[in-house]
Design an enzyme around this catalytic site. Structure first.
Site, PDB file in Angstrom:
ATOM      1  N   THR A 192       3.775  -8.632  10.094  1.00  0.00           N
ATOM      2  CA  THR A 192       3.953  -7.584  11.112  1.00  0.00           C
ATOM      3  C   THR A 192       3.442  -8.028  12.488  1.00  0.00           C
ATOM      4  OG1 THR A 192       3.886  -5.806   9.507  1.00  0.00           O
ATOM      5  CG2 THR A 192       3.232  -5.228  11.735  1.00  0.00           C
ATOM      6  N   THR A 236     -24.435  -9.965  -2.435  1.00  0.00           N
ATOM      7  CA  THR A 236     -24.577  -9.410  -1.074  1.00  0.00           C
ATOM      8  C   THR A 236     -25.628  -8.312  -1.084  1.00  0.00           C
ATOM      9  OG1 THR A 236     -22.187  -9.650  -0.847  1.00  0.00           O
ATOM     10  CG2 THR A 236     -23.318  -8.403   0.879  1.00  0.00           C
ATOM     11  N   CYS A 282       1.681 -10.639   5.042  1.00  0.00           N
ATOM     12  CA  CYS A 282       2.227  -9.721   6.033  1.00  0.00           C
ATOM     13  C   CYS A 282       2.578 -10.492   7.300  1.00  0.00           C
ATOM     14  CB  CYS A 282       1.138  -8.698   6.305  1.00  0.00           C
ATOM     15  SG  CYS A 282       1.376  -7.807   7.816  1.00  0.00           S
TER      16      CYS A 282
HETATM   17  P1  5GP Z   1      -3.971  -8.677   1.087  1.00  0.00           P
HETATM   18  O1  5GP Z   1      -5.073  -8.147   0.215  1.00  0.00           O
HETATM   19  O2  5GP Z   1      -2.986  -9.483   0.337  1.00  0.00           O
HETATM   20  O3  5GP Z   1      -4.513  -9.381   2.305  1.00  0.00           O
HETATM   21  O4  5GP Z   1      -3.219  -7.396   1.667  1.00  0.00           O
HETATM   22  C1  5GP Z   1      -2.603  -6.462   0.833  1.00  0.00           C
HETATM   23  C2  5GP Z   1      -1.938  -5.413   1.682  1.00  0.00           C
HETATM   24  O5  5GP Z   1      -0.945  -5.984   2.539  1.00  0.00           O
HETATM   25  C3  5GP Z   1      -1.139  -4.376   0.909  1.00  0.00           C
HETATM   26  O6  5GP Z   1      -1.943  -3.429   0.269  1.00  0.00           O
HETATM   27  C4  5GP Z   1      -0.248  -3.787   1.987  1.00  0.00           C
HETATM   28  O7  5GP Z   1      -0.910  -2.815   2.756  1.00  0.00           O
HETATM   29  C5  5GP Z   1       0.009  -4.988   2.871  1.00  0.00           C
HETATM   30  N1  5GP Z   1       1.364  -5.534   2.630  1.00  0.00           N
HETATM   31  C6  5GP Z   1       1.940  -5.838   1.450  1.00  0.00           C
HETATM   32  N2  5GP Z   1       3.172  -6.351   1.636  1.00  0.00           N
HETATM   33  C7  5GP Z   1       3.387  -6.352   2.954  1.00  0.00           C
HETATM   34  C8  5GP Z   1       4.486  -6.737   3.771  1.00  0.00           C
HETATM   35  O8  5GP Z   1       5.519  -7.233   3.313  1.00  0.00           O
HETATM   36  N3  5GP Z   1       4.353  -6.534   5.103  1.00  0.00           N
HETATM   37  C9  5GP Z   1       3.216  -6.001   5.639  1.00  0.00           C
HETATM   38  N4  5GP Z   1       3.187  -5.805   6.954  1.00  0.00           N
HETATM   39  N5  5GP Z   1       2.142  -5.660   4.903  1.00  0.00           N
HETATM   40  C10 5GP Z   1       2.238  -5.825   3.584  1.00  0.00           C
END
Ligand code: 5GP
Length: 363
Positions: free
Chosen positions: A185, A328, A183
């Site tokens: 953002t 844990t 992400c």
């Molecule tokens: P991870 O477990 O990989 O840290 O996070 C997964 C989450 O990242 C997803 O469930 C979704 O909420 C968020 N996510 C997935 N793709 C994107 C993206 O392209 N942009 C953003 N801002 N969040 C994403």
């Protein structure tokens, strides 16, 4: 302009303090939870860890593999009636959700799928920004149309919006803005909220209304999953940790690299071979081009594309995560996952672990 001074926490800012425990072995720990959802009144029993609705993660094959362990999968939004047809018999309705966006077409697709397969119980309404009024209206519309389905809605990171979505009809609120592994953002917009504090605040708000939350994004290791449950998450959703496996369906790329080293006995250069799988955010350029044909002009990409080491079958990753979580629980004396949050005391730390030999795991 206002500034909130209170210190907010990410997973890396804390560790869980061990406590005296009567548990003899990790085998004694039960990771199953039983919930009854606020609106649907449906019961759920399972290990509340979820695969994210992302390409390479929220696939039917992942759902089939995870349900064997009692885990849950939010299928990608692009799944169709036809994709489901050959598998619907084998999918356990308590362990997967259909995902949807919020436009008219999404709503029609959702109706088509739910009419074709009445056994489906879970709907995941997923947008990047759960703060828009349109989103709240959409959640209400889905609740009115499907009064007996269990509705997941998100994403938000604050107590006020968690309550609002529950009152609009969500059973489970998905929490997390910006913590995800792919992400961007926070870089593109400057918006976000430290994930552990978001969990703590949103869980309290949801539980007060008899509803549930999912911690979505930011887990990098089994310890983070444990911290999310410790903070009060009812479910933990994983993208990156479930990516790179056979069941995700991505192309495996073999990379052969000259290491620059030479075998002194044969004088031959030494090559290294490694397999990778492409993984990308659902708002990345890669995803938008694949799923919508282009990146619309008014928006920029808020996700990135990375190459992950190929990790074989998802089964071993599941066992690794569950093993960590059981451990844990034994450290804090929680016989059931339900007790983990009550048994958790977080200590704020400046350094989480020793990185002298890198931050990887045993290989
Ligand atoms: P991870 O477990 O990989 O840290 O996070 C997964 C989450 O990242 C997803 O469930 C979704 O909420 C968020 N996510 C997935 N793709 C994107 C993206 O392209 N942009 C953003 N801002 N969040 C994403």
């Amino acid at each position: 302009m206002r500034i909130e001074d209170e210190h907010k926490l990410d997973f890396a800012d804390v560790l869980i303090r061990p406590k005296r425990s009567t548990l003899k072995s990790r085998k004694d720990v039960d990771l199953n939870r039983t919930y009854t959802f606020r609106h649907s009144q449906k019961a759920y029993k399972g290990i509340p860890i979820m695969a994210a609705n992302m390409d390479g993660v929220g696939t039917i094959e992942i759902a089939l593999a995870l349900q064997k362990h009692g885990l849950f999968t939010c299928l990608v939004k692009t799944i169709t009636v036809d994709d489901l047809r050959p598998h619907i018999e084998n999918l356990d309705a308590e362990h997967f959700a259909i995902s949807t966006g919020t436009n008219m077409q999404d709503f029609e697709n959702l109706k088509t799928i739910l009419e074709a397969y009445p056994k489906i119980q879970f709907i995941c309404i997923d947008v990047a920004n759960g703060y828009s009024e349109h989103f709240g209206h959409f959640v209400h519309k889905v609740r009115s149309t499907f009064p007996n389905h269990t509705i997941i809605a998100g994403n938000v990171v604050t107590a006020d919006m968690t309550q609002e979505l529950i009152l609009r009809g969500a059973d489970i609120v998905k929490v997390g803005i910006g913590p995800g592994s792919v992400c961007t953002t926070r870089i593109q917009t400057g918006v976000g909220y430290p994930q552990l504090s978001a969990i703590i605040e949103c869980a309290e708000a949801a539980h007060g209304l008899g509803a549930h939350i999912i911690s979505d994004g930011g887990c990098t290791c089994p310890g983070d999953v444990a911290k999310a449950f410790g903070g009060g998450a009812d479910f933990v959703m994983l993208g990156g940790m479930f990516a790179g496996h056979d069941e995700g369906g991505g192309h495996i790329i073999l990379e052969k690299r000259n290491t620059g080293l030479v075998d002194l006995q044969t004088n031959e250069p030494i090559y290294e071979e490694k397999s990778f799988v492409k993984f990308y955010g659902m708002s990345s350029k890669t995803a938008m081009e694949k799923n919508y044909g282009e990146v619309a002009e008014y928006r920029s990409s808020e996700g990135k594309t990375v190459k992950l080491p190929y990790r074989g079958q998802v089964n071993s990753t599941v066992l690794d995560i569950l093993g960590g979580l059981r451990s844990t629980c034994t450290y804090v004396g929680a016989r059931h996952l339900k007790e983990l949050s009550r048994s958790t005391t977080f200590v704020r730390v400046a350094r989480q672990f020793n990185q002298v030999f890198g931050n990887g795991k045993d290989s």
